[in-house]
Design a protein around this motif. Structure first.
Motif, PDB file in Angstrom:
ATOM      1  N   VAL A 378      45.731  11.017 -18.637  1.00 46.08           N
ATOM      2  CA  VAL A 378      44.325  11.148 -19.009  1.00 46.08           C
ATOM      3  C   VAL A 378      43.886  12.604 -18.935  1.00 46.08           C
ATOM      4  N   ALA A 379      44.216  13.280 -17.810  1.00 51.64           N
ATOM      5  CA  ALA A 379      43.867  14.696 -17.656  1.00 51.64           C
ATOM      6  C   ALA A 379      44.569  15.539 -18.704  1.00 51.64           C
ATOM      7  N   SER A 380      45.825  15.214 -18.985  1.00 50.06           N
ATOM      8  CA  SER A 380      46.603  15.970 -19.975  1.00 50.06           C
ATOM      9  C   SER A 380      46.003  15.840 -21.371  1.00 50.06           C
ATOM     10  N   SER A 381      45.619  14.610 -21.744  1.00 50.41           N
ATOM     11  CA  SER A 381      45.083  14.389 -23.090  1.00 50.41           C
ATOM     12  C   SER A 381      43.726  15.061 -23.277  1.00 50.41           C
ATOM     13  N   ILE A 382      42.923  15.115 -22.207  1.00 49.50           N
ATOM     14  CA  ILE A 382      41.591  15.708 -22.307  1.00 49.50           C
ATOM     15  C   ILE A 382      41.661  17.233 -22.365  1.00 49.50           C
ATOM     16  N   THR A 383      42.546  17.817 -21.552  1.00 53.23           N
ATOM     17  CA  THR A 383      42.591  19.285 -21.439  1.00 53.23           C
ATOM     18  C   THR A 383      43.648  19.938 -22.313  1.00 53.23           C
ATOM     19  N   GLY A 384      44.615  19.149 -22.814  1.00 51.75           N
ATOM     20  CA  GLY A 384      45.652  19.720 -23.675  1.00 51.75           C
ATOM     21  C   GLY A 384      46.821  20.338 -22.930  1.00 51.75           C
ATOM     22  N   ILE A 385      46.865  20.229 -21.598  1.00 55.55           N
ATOM     23  CA  ILE A 385      47.999  20.727 -20.820  1.00 55.55           C
ATOM     24  C   ILE A 385      49.124  19.705 -20.885  1.00 55.55           C
ATOM     25  N   LYS A 386      50.355  20.141 -21.151  1.00 54.14           N
ATOM     26  CA  LYS A 386      51.476  19.210 -21.235  1.00 54.14           C
ATOM     27  C   LYS A 386      51.689  18.511 -19.891  1.00 54.14           C
ATOM     28  N   PRO A 387      52.003  17.201 -19.919  1.00 50.10           N
ATOM     29  CA  PRO A 387      52.150  16.445 -18.667  1.00 50.10           C
ATOM     30  C   PRO A 387      53.156  17.065 -17.688  1.00 50.10           C
ATOM     31  N   GLY A 388      54.290  17.545 -18.197  1.00 45.61           N
ATOM     32  CA  GLY A 388      55.293  18.147 -17.321  1.00 45.61           C
ATOM     33  C   GLY A 388      54.770  19.377 -16.607  1.00 45.61           C
ATOM     34  N   LYS A 389      54.078  20.235 -17.343  1.00 42.39           N
ATOM     35  CA  LYS A 389      53.499  21.450 -16.758  1.00 42.39           C
ATOM     36  C   LYS A 389      52.408  21.100 -15.751  1.00 42.39           C
ATOM     37  N   LEU A 390      51.612  20.100 -16.081  1.00 42.78           N
ATOM     38  CA  LEU A 390      50.542  19.678 -15.181  1.00 42.78           C
ATOM     39  C   LEU A 390      51.126  19.094 -13.902  1.00 42.78           C
ATOM     40  N   PHE A 391      52.192  18.315 -14.024  1.00 44.02           N
ATOM     41  CA  PHE A 391      52.811  17.706 -12.844  1.00 44.02           C
ATOM     42  C   PHE A 391      53.312  18.779 -11.874  1.00 44.02           C
ATOM     43  N   ILE A 392      53.875  19.853 -12.400  1.00 44.04           N
ATOM     44  CA  ILE A 392      54.334  20.957 -11.540  1.00 44.04           C
ATOM     45  C   ILE A 392      53.147  21.564 -10.794  1.00 44.04           C
ATOM     46  N   GLY A 393      52.022  21.720 -11.496  1.00 47.09           N
ATOM     47  CA  GLY A 393      50.829  22.256 -10.854  1.00 47.09           C
ATOM     48  C   GLY A 393      50.259  21.326  -9.792  1.00 47.09           C
ATOM     49  N   LEU A 394      50.552  20.030  -9.917  1.00 46.72           N
ATOM     50  CA  LEU A 394      50.037  19.042  -8.973  1.00 46.72           C
ATOM     51  C   LEU A 394      50.890  18.919  -7.708  1.00 46.72           C
ATOM     52  N   LEU A 395      52.113  19.425  -7.744  1.00 43.42           N
ATOM     53  CA  LEU A 395      53.055  19.210  -6.635  1.00 43.42           C
ATOM     54  C   LEU A 395      52.509  19.629  -5.272  1.00 43.42           C
ATOM     55  N   PRO A 396      51.869  20.814  -5.129  1.00 37.71           N
ATOM     56  CA  PRO A 396      51.328  21.161  -3.796  1.00 37.71           C
ATOM     57  C   PRO A 396      50.313  20.143  -3.284  1.00 37.71           C
ATOM     58  N   PHE A 397      49.491  19.613  -4.176  1.00 34.91           N
ATOM     59  CA  PHE A 397      48.490  18.623  -3.769  1.00 34.91           C
ATOM     60  C   PHE A 397      49.173  17.311  -3.365  1.00 34.91           C
ATOM     61  N   LEU A 398      50.183  16.901  -4.131  1.00 36.88           N
ATOM     62  CA  LEU A 398      50.904  15.665  -3.810  1.00 36.88           C
ATOM     63  C   LEU A 398      51.629  15.787  -2.478  1.00 36.88           C
ATOM     64  N   LEU A 399      52.142  16.983  -2.194  1.00 37.81           N
ATOM     65  CA  LEU A 399      52.827  17.212  -0.916  1.00 37.81           C
ATOM     66  C   LEU A 399      51.854  17.056   0.252  1.00 37.81           C
ATOM     67  N   VAL A 400      50.664  17.630   0.126  1.00 33.93           N
ATOM     68  CA  VAL A 400      49.667  17.526   1.193  1.00 33.93           C
ATOM     69  C   VAL A 400      49.236  16.075   1.393  1.00 33.93           C
ATOM     70  N   VAL A 401      49.036  15.347   0.305  1.00 35.74           N
ATOM     71  CA  VAL A 401      48.671  13.932   0.418  1.00 35.74           C
ATOM     72  C   VAL A 401      49.775  13.166   1.156  1.00 35.74           C
ATOM     73  N   SER A 402      51.036  13.477   0.843  1.00 35.91           N
ATOM     74  CA  SER A 402      52.166  12.816   1.509  1.00 35.91           C
ATOM     75  C   SER A 402      52.174  13.119   3.003  1.00 35.91           C
ATOM     76  N   LEU A 403      51.859  14.351   3.381  1.00 38.37           N
ATOM     77  CA  LEU A 403      51.815  14.720   4.795  1.00 38.37           C
ATOM     78  C   LEU A 403      50.693  13.973   5.523  1.00 38.37           C
ATOM     79  N   ILE A 404      49.562  13.807   4.845  1.00 41.48           N
ATOM     80  CA  ILE A 404      48.445  13.077   5.456  1.00 41.48           C
ATOM     81  C   ILE A 404      48.804  11.596   5.620  1.00 41.48           C
ATOM     82  N   VAL A 405      49.542  11.050   4.660  1.00 37.58           N
ATOM     83  CA  VAL A 405      50.016   9.666   4.793  1.00 37.58           C
ATOM     84  C   VAL A 405      50.896   9.536   6.037  1.00 37.58           C
TER      85      VAL A 405
END
Length: 419
Positions: A378-405
């Motif tokens: 959804v974010a990729s389609s709205i902003t035009g950023i390729k999903p793969g590139k966006l996923f790389i940008g999301l990795l630090p956030f996903l890591l922090v969420v995993s640590l909080i879990v």
């Protein structure tokens, strides 16, 4: 054979609700227990005969009314009062606005869609890298599934037959921790790639933004305080929030038009129908797996592996992360709760609310991970950023969420302390 049919239907990209309903039909036919067909219809409808489910269309309607009525923009402007002049202030504003929106919308995908449209162009205009802007928006959007009111919490409460209000309370501390964790990530990203300098609002502008935001802020206050103080049930608070959003949009901000209400209500009905059909189909599917004693078999297998509740929870988290990459969070929740919850509570003595918050957070990570990742796309389609590139940008956030879990797994009081 039933499992093969389930996997084949999933591979054919058939909607998950139909997959569950058809798999249950095949199981009955293949097992020669055709007498079960007489109960199929009643099982299908009994899954949605729950007062708590009424909160779902009401929370969806609140989100639609807010978006059409101009409440979203007022909350974003209000967030500028706190972070407007900080370097990278718009990134922090994005996060704060998402936390306020999360206390209203309850749907991560809806929140990601709304905030991607509202915040990413604004951040890009002020000199932010588009990938960073989209990553911040999409990652902060998952707070909509955790900070009360949460649609996933409503569904878990219905499936587990526990208080939805208590589920909301259990999600308060984890939601705040997730917000603070993301704030830290934004700070460190800014150290590596300096953000544009922000600009403080003048005292007059700050006062105006605050006054304009008060009607919008009434909605989360009514929802959360009503539930915490025992004045309203989650369903009743959602109804009151709908009324406030309608009146504020029509007569306060005057951006909501009567002529737009039919289309708005139609979108609400379509979104609600999708979720409710999924719950009904999952009810039939859960009935068949219970009939086949699958939960008991899974329990025997897991308990043979470990008798430590913390190890069990980590095993569940690993399993759900894998499931979340291929199934929508709500669909996965509906599938796994009937199987795993009895094992967690009866075999390991894990608190139901503790277990519910953890699995909801883990499953919501699937919104941002390929190959399904509805929030990611959804974010990729709205902003035009390729999903793969966006996923790389999301990795630090996903890591922090995993640590909080991990913290939540080890310290149950973080979820049960306020109940």
């Amino acid at each position: 054979m039933t499992l093969v049919i389930f996997l084949v239907l999933m591979a054919l990209a058939i909607p998950v609700g139909l997959v569950l309903a058809l798999t249950a039909v095949f199981y009955i036919w293949n097992s020669d227990n055709t007498i079960l067909f007489q109960s199929y219809g009643s099982q299908f409808f009994s899954a949605i005969e729950n007062y708590g489910l009424l909160a779902i269309p009401l929370f969806i309607l609140v989100g639609e009314l807010m978006n059409e009525g101009g409440l979203t923009q007022r909350l974003i402007q209000f967030a500028r009062v706190f972070f407007g002049g900080v370097r990278g202030g718009l990134a922090y504003i994005n996060l704060l606005a998402n936390m306020m929106m999360a206390a209203i919308l309850g749907s991560a995908v809806a929140q990601i869609a709304i905030m991607s449209q509202a915040m990413v162009p604004e951040m890009e205009k002020e000199g932010y890298d588009k990938t960073v802007a989209t990553s911040v928006t999409a990652s902060a959007g998952i707070l909509g599934a955790i900070i009360p009111p949460s649609m996933m919490f409503v569904i878990f409460g219905v499936l587990a037959q526990v208080s939805i209000g208590n589920m909301f309370v259990a999600g308060l501390i984890p939601g705040i921790l997730l917000g603070l964790g993301m704030l830290v990530v934004i700070f460190f990203i800014g150290l590596k790639n300096p953000y544009p300098k922000g600009q403080w609002l003048t005292p007059k502008e700050a006062l105006k933004a605050t006054l304009n935001a008060i009607p919008a802020l009434l909605i989360p206050v009514v929802i959360i305080l009503g539930i915490l103080l025992g004045i309203t049930t989650p369903t009743e608070s959602a109804g009151v929030a709908c009324l406030i959003a309608l009146l504020v949009g029509l007569f306060g901000y005057k951006e909501l038009k009567i002529s737009t209400l039919p289309a708005l209500l139609k979108r609400t009905v379509i979104s609600t129908s999708t979720v409710v059909f999924l719950i009904a189909a999952a009810g039939v599917f859960g009935w068949t797996i219970t009939y086949e004693q699958i939960p008991e078999k899974v329990a025997m297998w897991i308990t043979a592996s470990t008798n430590n509740p913390i190890v069990f929870l980590f095993l569940v988290c690993a399993l759900l992360m894998a499931i979340g990459t291929v199934l929508d969070g709500i669909a996965a929740l509906i599938l796994v709760v009937p199987i795993l919850l009895p094992i967690a509570t009866m075999n390991y003595g894990i608190d139901t609310y503790h277990f519910g918050v953890i699995i909801c957070i883990v499953l919501v990570l699937g919104l941002l991970t390929p190959p399904v990742g509805s929030g990611l796309f959804v974010a990729s389609s709205i902003t035009g950023i390729k999903p793969g590139k966006l996923f790389i940008g999301l990795l630090p956030f996903l890591l922090v969420v995993s640590l909080i879990v991990c913290l939540l797994v080890i310290f149950p009081v973080l979820t049960t302390g306020l109940i």
